[in-house]
Design an enzyme around this catalytic site. Structure first.
Site, PDB file in Angstrom:
ATOM      1  N   ASP A  92       0.842  -1.187   0.000  1.00  0.00           N
ATOM      2  CA  ASP A  92       0.000   0.000   0.000  1.00  0.00           C
ATOM      3  C   ASP A  92       0.881   1.241   0.000  1.00  0.00           C
ATOM      4  OD1 ASP A  92       0.689  -0.517   2.827  1.00  0.00           O
ATOM      5  OD2 ASP A  92      -0.609   1.206   3.235  1.00  0.00           O
ATOM      6  N   GLU A 156      -0.156  -0.470   5.796  1.00  0.00           N
ATOM      7  CA  GLU A 156       0.851   0.107   6.696  1.00  0.00           C
ATOM      8  C   GLU A 156       0.749   1.626   6.752  1.00  0.00           C
ATOM      9  OE1 GLU A 156       4.506   1.926   8.076  1.00  0.00           O
ATOM     10  OE2 GLU A 156       3.700   2.072   6.043  1.00  0.00           O
TER      11      GLU A 156
END
Length: 451
Positions: A92, A156
């Site tokens: 991500d 994250e």
């Protein structure tokens, strides 16, 4: 880089790595599904899973984690009786911010001036590629000498803790003798560095309400309480005159005892405008690695274009607080929320909620894995000695892993050196650093297996 078969293999694989990074960067995998389609993140997860299967990983799984995102897991068996190493990265990314401010499209990997530009190129899709490169180099030169577990996180950057909660619910999944977190970076290009501390983080959304609705500023301004003005007062209370963070009850932090950060170099790295002073007190390393730091991430209020002459009834902000090792992030969150409420003026109504949180981290640098990494870096970076540095950012999973597996050794390396400008426009990765760190990781795995 001195010639050796592993280094030669990595160099030969670099064009393939660039093509793969371009494919991965093309996914708009921002784990904020109010802004970006969930399908983009799901596509990136499938890409990682397919890449692991192609490298003979078994038990490959796309894991649905409690925050609604996906993490990708795979296991590559090594020789019987070998040690187990967990390799971590995240797929991500941060939002691109102002896409018009990018020199080239953020989700299109573009080579320019010897660097590869694109969102996630360094943080941390490049980390996924780094792990794959290292493993391929070993497979081409005698095989991978350890059992490898691979985990790629899907949220994250949001700090919503999906993989942390999943790991706690499945404690055997990520168990390993050593964990290599590929989400840090060298202190500068060409200087091999392991990150030994991380600040923790909390994010709080605060809203202030003063009126039932907006009012004409000519008819009511001067007596009617302005929610935006109240919010500005509150946010200003979070900093001392010199810019130091001041949250009631929160310790000011400590001194950094380690690699020093030259102030002029920091000004250059941070692209501080001429004549603008730095904030806070103490050394630069103190301020960014060992002390708390508050940042106002965003404010909801009328934009200048289209604004009307009105007293604002409501205003809200998203506030980030980085907390140094030794400070409990949950306690810091409580102190921040209490501070926001205590400093709200005029009896205005204030509400706050925690929307993300991660604990700080400190590594044990006396472990054998650190010597194996130092030896690997000495080969990949001829003439340089491995340095220890802190990092102001947060990787919440580190503390979860340290708690779940207290005997495991944790090392943090990666591609996010200052020139990478992670989280900013025009993020980029140095292909030379990708090459050297892939060699480093491959040699580390060999050294560690033999130790």
């Amino acid at each position: 880089m001195s010639s050796n078969p592993v280094a030669e293999t990595v160099a030969a694989l670099l064009p393939r790595a660039k093509a793969e990074l371009a494919e991965l960067v093309a996914f708009k995998s921002v784990a904020d599904f109010a802004q970006f389609p969930k399908s983009e993140s799901e596509g990136a997860a499938r890409w990682v899973a397919d890449a692991l299967r192609a490298e003979d990983f078994v038990d490959v799984a796309v894991l649905d984690t409690p925050d609604g995102t996906q993490s990708v897991y795979g296991y590559l068996p090594g020789p019987e009786g070998a040690k187990t190493v967990l390799l971590y990265a995240h797929y991500d990314v941060q939002p691109p911010l102002d896409e018009a401010a990018w020199t080239t499209p953020p989700f299109e990997l573009t080579e320019r001036d010897g660097r590869w530009y694109g969102r996630g190129s360094a943080d941390c899709k490049g980390g996924v590629i780094m792990h794959l490169l290292a493993l391929r180099a070993l497979k081409a030169n005698g095989g991978v000498p350890v059992h490898v577990k691979f985990i790629a996180e899907g949220s994250e950057e949001m700090g919503t803790g999906g993989l942390e909660r999943y790991a706690e619910q499945h404690p055997d999944l990520l168990a390993a003798d050593t964990i290599v977190i590929g989400d840090a970076g060298n202190f500068r290009v060409g200087l091999p560095t392991v990150t030994t501390t991380l600040r923790g983080m909390t994010m709080v959304r605060v809203q202030i309400d003063t009126l039932q609705g907006n009012l004409h500023s000519g008819q009511f301004g001067g007596a009617a309480p302005d929610a935006l003005a109240a919010l500005i007062r509150v946010l200003d209370s979070l900093r001392a005159k010199d810019g130091s963070t001041t949250v009631d009850g929160l310790a000011p932090g400590s001194r950094w005892d380690g690699l020093k950060y030259d102030e002029e170099q920091f000004r250059k790295d941070a692209r501080v405008l001429d004549g603008v002073g730095l904030i806070g007190e103490g050394s630069v390393a103190d301020r960014i690695w060992a002390r708390p730091a508050v940042t106002v991430l965003g404010i909801d209020c009328p934009p200048v274009v289209g604004a009307t002459p009105s007293v604002q009834a409501s205003a809200r902000a998203l506030v980030s607080l980085r907390v140094p090792p030794g400070v409990d992030a949950a306690e810091a969150t409580k102190l921040l929320q209490a501070h926001l409420e205590a400093h709200t003026p005029w009896g205005a109504r204030v509400r706050s909620e925690m929307v993300g949180q991660g604990q700080p981290f400190r590594a044990d640098t006396t472990s054998p894995a650190y010597q194996a990494m130092a030896d690997a870096m000495a080969v990949a970076y001829p003439g340089e000695t491995m340095q220890y540095a802190g990092q102001g950012g947060s990787i919440p999973l580190c503390n979860t892993l340290a708690s779940l597996y207290p005997q495991a050794e944790l090392l943090l390396i990666g591609l996010s050196e200052p020139e990478a400008q992670i989280h900013a426009v025009n993020e980029s990765v140095s292909p030379q650093e990708l090459e050297r760190l892939s060699v480093t990781e491959a040699l580390f795995l060999r050294n560690y297996a033999a130790g």
